[in-house]
Design a protein around this motif. Structure first.
Motif, PDB file in Angstrom:
ATOM      1  N   VAL A  39       0.840  -1.205   0.000  1.00 60.06           N
ATOM      2  CA  VAL A  39       0.000   0.000   0.000  1.00 60.06           C
ATOM      3  C   VAL A  39       0.876   1.256   0.000  1.00 60.06           C
ATOM      4  CG1 VAL A  39      -1.705   1.311   1.332  1.00 60.06           C
ATOM      5  CG2 VAL A  39      -1.951  -1.153   1.091  1.00 60.06           C
ATOM      6  N   CYS A  40       1.953   1.222   0.795  1.00 59.59           N
ATOM      7  CA  CYS A  40       2.866   2.380   0.818  1.00 59.59           C
ATOM      8  C   CYS A  40       3.471   2.607  -0.562  1.00 59.59           C
ATOM      9  CB  CYS A  40       3.970   2.157   1.853  1.00 59.59           C
ATOM     10  SG  CYS A  40       3.357   2.231   3.544  1.00 59.59           S
ATOM     11  N   ALA A  41       3.816   1.518  -1.247  1.00 62.49           N
ATOM     12  CA  ALA A  41       4.362   1.646  -2.606  1.00 62.49           C
ATOM     13  C   ALA A  41       3.304   2.218  -3.546  1.00 62.49           C
ATOM     14  CB  ALA A  41       4.837   0.283  -3.104  1.00 62.49           C
ATOM     15  N   ALA A  42       2.041   1.797  -3.322  1.00 61.08           N
ATOM     16  CA  ALA A  42       0.951   2.290  -4.181  1.00 61.08           C
ATOM     17  C   ALA A  42       0.765   3.798  -4.050  1.00 61.08           C
ATOM     18  CB  ALA A  42      -0.347   1.569  -3.834  1.00 61.08           C
ATOM     19  N   TYR A  43       1.092   4.352  -2.855  1.00 60.09           N
ATOM     20  CA  TYR A  43       1.022   5.803  -2.674  1.00 60.09           C
ATOM     21  C   TYR A  43       2.000   6.530  -3.603  1.00 60.09           C
ATOM     22  CZ  TYR A  43      -2.001   6.141   1.441  1.00 60.09           C
ATOM     23  OH  TYR A  43      -3.082   6.124   2.278  1.00 60.09           O
TER      24      TYR A  43
ATOM     25  N   LEU B  84      -7.685   8.751  -1.993  1.00 56.33           N
ATOM     26  CA  LEU B  84      -7.633  10.216  -2.030  1.00 56.33           C
ATOM     27  C   LEU B  84      -6.465  10.691  -2.896  1.00 56.33           C
ATOM     28  CD1 LEU B  84      -8.396  10.941   1.740  1.00 56.33           C
ATOM     29  CD2 LEU B  84      -9.981  10.707  -0.178  1.00 56.33           C
ATOM     30  N   VAL B  85      -5.353   9.967  -2.830  1.00 55.56           N
ATOM     31  CA  VAL B  85      -4.184  10.320  -3.656  1.00 55.56           C
ATOM     32  C   VAL B  85      -4.521  10.143  -5.135  1.00 55.56           C
ATOM     33  CG1 VAL B  85      -1.805   9.666  -4.188  1.00 55.56           C
ATOM     34  CG2 VAL B  85      -2.586   9.678  -1.824  1.00 55.56           C
ATOM     35  N   TYR B  86      -5.185   9.041  -5.454  1.00 57.66           N
ATOM     36  CA  TYR B  86      -5.495   8.757  -6.856  1.00 57.66           C
ATOM     37  C   TYR B  86      -6.582   9.680  -7.397  1.00 57.66           C
ATOM     38  CZ  TYR B  86      -2.362   4.809  -7.037  1.00 57.66           C
ATOM     39  OH  TYR B  86      -1.231   4.045  -7.045  1.00 57.66           O
ATOM     40  N   ILE B  87      -7.525  10.045  -6.541  1.00 49.61           N
ATOM     41  CA  ILE B  87      -8.566  10.988  -6.980  1.00 49.61           C
ATOM     42  C   ILE B  87      -7.931  12.332  -7.328  1.00 49.61           C
ATOM     43  CG2 ILE B  87     -10.545  12.350  -6.169  1.00 49.61           C
ATOM     44  CD1 ILE B  87     -11.355   9.813  -4.527  1.00 49.61           C
ATOM     45  N   GLN B  88      -7.013  12.756  -6.462  1.00 56.23           N
ATOM     46  CA  GLN B  88      -6.312  14.013  -6.713  1.00 56.23           C
ATOM     47  C   GLN B  88      -5.495  13.924  -7.997  1.00 56.23           C
ATOM     48  OE1 GLN B  88      -6.833  16.681  -4.848  1.00 56.23           O
ATOM     49  NE2 GLN B  88      -5.521  17.891  -6.195  1.00 56.23           N
ATOM     50  N   HIS B  89      -4.854  12.786  -8.194  1.00 56.74           N
ATOM     51  CA  HIS B  89      -3.999  12.583  -9.371  1.00 56.74           C
ATOM     52  C   HIS B  89      -4.803  12.575 -10.661  1.00 56.74           C
ATOM     53  CE1 HIS B  89      -1.877   9.731 -12.207  1.00 56.74           C
ATOM     54  NE2 HIS B  89      -1.008  10.691 -12.067  1.00 56.74           N
ATOM     55  N   SER B  90      -6.066  12.111 -10.597  1.00 55.41           N
ATOM     56  CA  SER B  90      -6.848  11.947 -11.837  1.00 55.41           C
ATOM     57  C   SER B  90      -7.752  13.117 -12.157  1.00 55.41           C
ATOM     58  CB  SER B  90      -7.753  10.724 -11.745  1.00 55.41           C
ATOM     59  OG  SER B  90      -7.258   9.769 -10.950  1.00 55.41           O
ATOM     60  N   ARG B  91      -7.700  14.167 -11.378  1.00 54.81           N
ATOM     61  CA  ARG B  91      -8.629  15.276 -11.609  1.00 54.81           C
ATOM     62  C   ARG B  91      -8.493  15.794 -13.035  1.00 54.81           C
ATOM     63  NH1 ARG B  91      -9.836  19.177  -6.519  1.00 54.81           N
ATOM     64  NH2 ARG B  91     -10.813  17.587  -5.282  1.00 54.81           N
TER      65      ARG B  91
END
Lengths: 391, 242
Positions: A39-43, B84-91
């Protein structure tokens, strides 16, 4: 030692990062550590490859699945919390027939009155199970609810150009399969071995050793009101898995009860949502990397095409209210029976649900459940082929 | 130091998750950012979810410190915050030719594969959806439409025996996960100066070509030119079903 206390201890032991008594880390701790590293890598992936097309598509699909499912799951946790606080165990058990098959038959049709999608239904069933809903009825509602409901019926009719027959086949077989699987599973698994601790039993139904009183003749909440002053802190048997002041939370008028609803919803959210997110990530990976035409290549015969469409349904993780639009796009490419397999298997068992079921069923119950869904769907496919349906 | 960190994590883990999700959903609502991922019909659902998170966040804040914080709890928290990281990345991003290649099954008109019913196009605008819904009405007529370009789809090459540029667009009912690619072959076009995933406007004569296996929509004598990405990159269902 009461069942509930034993379960609570089991749960604490399983959660302990210290691991097993031999001194080394337990297998679950090793797995959790590995998963945490993944999961950390996925970040880091979006920062590592911000312009990569595959990462971009994965991000959009992953975010879409999570954003589509999360609100419904959240609302499901609130409904579950309300059931926990406002519906007594006695009321719940009095609403359904006593026999397993009759309660399963009734529960499988509840989606008509209470349409719930597959993401929202898991936390709802967690609470219903904890309230004494018979296991067969809980499973029947879990499997049939996302199919046998008016919204899904309407979307299926529309997806098939206002032809009512695919919707009738889907809802009819969905109902029969859900009831059948519920009855088989409850036959195979003895009482208490199907659901995770805290769901198919209740702490305060005469087994609790922390206090002695009459349990059978009063409402669950009356019981807590009775004990306001004693306010016993113990592992709650309502399925939340949290040590909390049960008496005080459920008492104290409407405000106290609303707070209890939210507390239960929060616990269910924290227990179920990580599985939803993990399932969404795997589904997004499958959607990004697997080519759908490969499934057409596999579909050279009705049996193979049904198997391929079942696999596709498991991998795509579509909402039951939208999957008919994808199934209908396969018209002319795969048999009608295979399209129906896609529409039956997806809402009952896909990657996301497989992981979410971990918050509901014991691990050993999930493979038989998945196998039964696929077998039943293949049987349905055979029946439709034999009947020459929609040829 | 370590125990202080642990205590802080125990105390703030649940409020952090609830507040982060609430802020994320509120932000998506305020800027209509959810339309990158979902049908516009989801507005009330997202609003309701953001609202529902508020009492949950308050409950999390009112609680005493969480008694346990093992690997499982840390893992659960990390997993819950990951989207949340991916949502921000895909905006503002849209699905492109990569998704088209994995999803396109040669859905043509009539025979092999077909556009689902119930999906309707915006009023008055000719889109791939209107063409797929009523191809007979447009047969032989001059049309103009907007979509994305892909030049090397193997499925089309297999069907036609040659590489042809394609104009495509995704139709969604609920979310981008169920996005269905609708495509039209562009004939007589030199797309050399353009890249895959470029947004183009195309005009020409609409025909339905029967390849034996499928009936494919074709734009004959097509002319293309680059255009800006439309405000709504996807074609949406107006069913109101989710």
């Amino acid at each position: 030692m009461s069942h509930t206390k034993r379960n609570a201890k089991d749960r604490r032991a399983g959660d302990s990062p210290a691991g097993n008594p031999a001194g080394g880390p337990s297998a679950s701790a090793v797995f959790a550590g590995f998963a945490l590293a993944v999961v950390c890598a996925a970040y880091l992936v979006p920062f590592w490859a911000p312009d990569n097309r595959i990462v971009a598509d994965f991000s959009v699909v992953f975010s879409s699945i999570v954003l589509e499912a999360m609100p419904f799951m959240l609302l499901g946790t609130l409904v579950g919390g309300a059931i926990e606080v406002f519906v007594s165990r006695e009321r719940m058990t009095s609403l359904l027939p006593r026999s397993a098959w009759a309660s399963a038959c009734v529960a499988a049709a509840l989606g008509v009155l209470f349409p719930v999608c597959e993401c929202a239904i898991v936390p709802v069933v967690r609470r219903l199970g904890g309230k004494g809903l018979p296991a067969a009825a809980a499973i029947a509602y879990l499997l049939a609810g996302p199919i046998v409901n008016p919204v899904v019926g309407l979307s299926t009719v529309m997806a098939y150009n206002f032809d009512w027959r695919p919707a009738a086949v889907r809802l009819g077989f969905g109902y029969v399969i859900a009831v059948g699987i519920a009855l088989v599973l409850t036959r195979v698994f003895r009482h208490g071995s199907l659901f995770v601790p805290g769901i198919d039993q209740h702490a305060c139904r005469g087994e609790c050793e922390s206090h002695e009183h009459e349990h059978n003749d009063h409402d669950h909440h009356d019981h807590h009101d009775d004990h306001d002053e004693r306010s016993h802190d113990h592992e709650c048997g309502c399925g939340c898995g949290r040590d909390h002041d049960h008496g005080r939370e459920h008492g104290g008028g409407i405000a106290g009860r609303m707070a209890a609803v939210c507390n239960h919803a929060l616990d269910d959210f924290m227990a179920t949502a990580p599985y939803l997110v993990a399932g969404a990530a795997l589904a997004a990976l499958a959607q990004t990397c697997l080519e759908r035409r490969l499934f057409l290549d596999m579909a050279s015969s009705p049996a193979l095409s049904s198997g391929a469409m079942a696999l596709l349904a498991v991998l795509l993780n579509l909402c039951s209210e939208a999957d008919a639009f994808i199934a209908s796009s396969f018209r002319g490419l795969v048999p009608f029976s295979a399209q129906m397999v896609f529409l039956i298997v997806g809402p009952m068992f896909d990657i996301k649900l497989l992981l979410m079921y971990r918050g509901l069923f014991r691990a050993k119950a999930i493979p038989p459940l998945a196998a039964l869904v696929v077998i039943a769907a293949m049987l349905m496919s055979g029946i439709l082929e034999a009947a020459g349906a929609m040829q | 130091m370590m125990s202080a960190l642990l205590e802080t994590a125990k105390r703030w883990r649940l409020p952090l998750v609830c507040c982060a999700w609430m802020l994320c959903l509120s932000g998506l609502l305020l800027r209509r950012g959810y339309e990158t991922f979902l049908s516009a019909n989801f507005l009330p659902v997202i609003a309701l979810a953001a609202l529902a998170l508020l009492p949950l966040a308050l409950c999390a804040l009112a609680r005493r410190a969480t008694p346990r914080l093992g690997l499982r709890e840390m893992l659960g928290t990390a997993v819950l915050l990951l989207p949340l990281v991916y949502i921000q990345h895909s905006r503002g991003a849209t699905l492109g030719s990569g998704a088209f290649n994995t999803r396109y099954i040669g859905a043509g008109l009539g025979g092999g594969g077909s556009a689902p019913g119930g999906l309707t196009a915006p009023d008055g605008e000719t889109t791939l959806l209107t063409l797929f819904m009523k191809p007979e009405e447009y047969e032989g007529k001059s049309i103009s439409l907007v979509g994305m370009l892909t030049k090397d789809d193997p499925q089309v090459e297999q069907l036609l025996g040659a590489k042809q540029p394609i104009l495509f667009r995704f139709a969604i009912n609920c979310c981008a996960a169920d996005a269905l690619p609708l495509a039209m072959i562009l004939e007589g076009v030199d797309a050399g100066g353009l890249q895959n995933d470029d947004w183009i406007g195309a005009s020409g004569t609409f025909r339905v070509r029967d390849t034996g296996k499928q009936k494919l929509p074709v734009l004959e004598n097509a002319a293309i030119h680059p255009v800006q990405q439309p405000a709504q990159p996807y074609l949406y269902s107006t069913l109101g079903v989710f």
